[in-house]
Design an enzyme around this catalytic site. Structure first.
Site, PDB file in Angstrom:
ATOM      1  N   ARG A   1       0.870  -1.216   0.055  1.00 17.32           N
ATOM      2  CA  ARG A   1       0.034   0.014  -0.043  1.00 17.32           C
ATOM      3  C   ARG A   1       0.749   1.087   0.065  1.00 17.32           C
ATOM      4  O   ARG A   1       1.868   1.303   0.926  1.00 17.32           O
ATOM      5  CB  ARG A   1      -0.801   0.060   1.191  1.00 17.32           C
TER       6      ARG A   1
ATOM      7  N   THR B   1      -1.111   7.828  -0.848  1.00 14.10           N
ATOM      8  CA  THR B   1      -2.374   7.684  -1.555  1.00 14.10           C
ATOM      9  C   THR B   1      -3.190   6.381  -0.902  1.00 14.10           C
ATOM     10  O   THR B   1      -4.236   6.249  -1.211  1.00 14.10           O
ATOM     11  CB  THR B   1      -2.217   7.131  -3.024  1.00 14.10           C
TER      12      THR B   1
ATOM     13  N   ASP C   1       4.767 -11.707  13.076  1.00 17.92           N
ATOM     14  CA  ASP C   1       4.755 -11.483  11.466  1.00 17.92           C
ATOM     15  C   ASP C   1       5.237 -12.781  10.846  1.00 17.92           C
ATOM     16  O   ASP C   1       6.460 -13.298  11.022  1.00 17.92           O
ATOM     17  CB  ASP C   1       5.964 -10.598  11.208  1.00 17.92           C
TER      18      ASP C   1
ATOM     19  N   ASP D   1       8.334 -12.788   8.314  1.00 18.25           N
ATOM     20  CA  ASP D   1       9.641 -12.846   9.425  1.00 18.25           C
ATOM     21  C   ASP D   1       9.965 -13.958   9.927  1.00 18.25           C
ATOM     22  O   ASP D   1      11.044 -14.718   9.824  1.00 18.25           O
ATOM     23  CB  ASP D   1       9.594 -11.634  10.276  1.00 18.25           C
TER      24      ASP D   1
HETATM   25  N1  URA Z   1       0.493 -10.267   9.007  1.00 19.29           N
HETATM   26  C1  URA Z   1       1.346 -10.907   9.875  1.00 19.29           C
HETATM   27  O1  URA Z   1       2.325 -11.520   9.438  1.00 19.29           O
HETATM   28  N2  URA Z   1       0.877 -11.089  11.201  1.00 19.29           N
HETATM   29  C2  URA Z   1      -0.137 -10.478  11.505  1.00 19.29           C
HETATM   30  O2  URA Z   1      -0.266 -10.556  12.777  1.00 19.29           O
HETATM   31  C3  URA Z   1      -0.726  -9.563  10.660  1.00 19.29           C
HETATM   32  C4  URA Z   1      -0.409  -9.693   9.428  1.00 19.29           C
END
Ligand code: URA
Length: 210
Positions: free
Chosen positions: A105, A109, A201, A204
């Site tokens: 994103r 914008t 995440d 990650d």
């Molecule tokens: N993307 C992720 O990897 N973890 C989240 O909690 C939300 C979006």
């Protein structure tokens, strides 16, 4: 909303999901678990593939049995965390083609910027399963599905491991024709749009970048 939302509460999936969520699970195990969960979810998400009769001979006699009726699939991971699910899906459907969509994103914008888009050329003949382990706000899934729809596939399903209620609502409203499969619906998003309790995440943790 005519979506169907399938929550896959199979004990094997739920068991693996617990270890996926655990912050002490390392990169190698995390990656393996994502792949294994994707395989189990693929089994369930392909339950409605049509079958047709074929005539074969067993060592005992002739028999009429079933094979999948020539339906072609394409898996489309959303970069980058969706990549972690591809091998697990291909375990069950090795003939599937794999497309990729990369988007982010624009901070100013707020519009989706497509930085990568490579879909199978015959996607019009294929049933597509879009992959992303986490459905948080729903923004990426909505945009990725909008992009896939431009190529007119036969059908689209969305498969994630953990969904937030906010993401389910947004995706259902934006694409009511898309069936959504997940392994868990979590409590909510935090102020940074991470899912709670979630798993952190996913990108990650799959790629060891944190
Ligand atoms: N993307 C992720 O990897 N973890 C989240 O909690 C939300 C979006």
């Amino acid at each position: 909303m005519d979506n169907k939302i399938f929550v896959m509460d199979h004990p094997l999936i739920q068991h693996k999901l617990t270890f996926l969520r655990d912050k002490n699970t390392g990169t190698k195990e995390f990656r393996e678990l994502v792949s294994e969960i994707a395989t189990l979810m693929c089994y369930e998400a392909t339950r409605d593939l049509p079958l047709m009769d074929v005539e074969i001979e067993t060592p005992m006699c002739k028999a009429t049995t079933k094979v999948i009726a020539g339906r072609k699939l394409a898996f489309v991971p959303i970069l980058r965390a969706g990549l972690g699910m591809v091998d697990g899906m291909l375990q069950l459907v090795p003939s599937a083609k794999v497309g990729h969509i990369g988007l982010y994103r624009d901070h100013e914008t707020h519009l989706p910027v497509e930085y990568y888009n490579k879909l199978p050329p015959d996607i019009e003949e294929r049933d597509v399963i879009v992959l992303d382990p986490m459905l948080a706000t729903g923004g990426s899934a909505i945009d990725a599905i909008t992009i896939v729809k431009r190529s007119n596939p036969k059908s689209i399903k969305f498969l994630c491991i953990i969904a937030a209620p906010e993401g389910l609502k947004a995706l259902s409203e934006a694409h009511p024709d898309v069936q959504i499969y997940c392994a868990a619906v979590d409590e909510k998003l935090n102020e940074n749009c991470y899912i709670l309790p979630g798993l952190g995440d996913a990108g990650d943790r799959i790629f060891g970048t944190k």
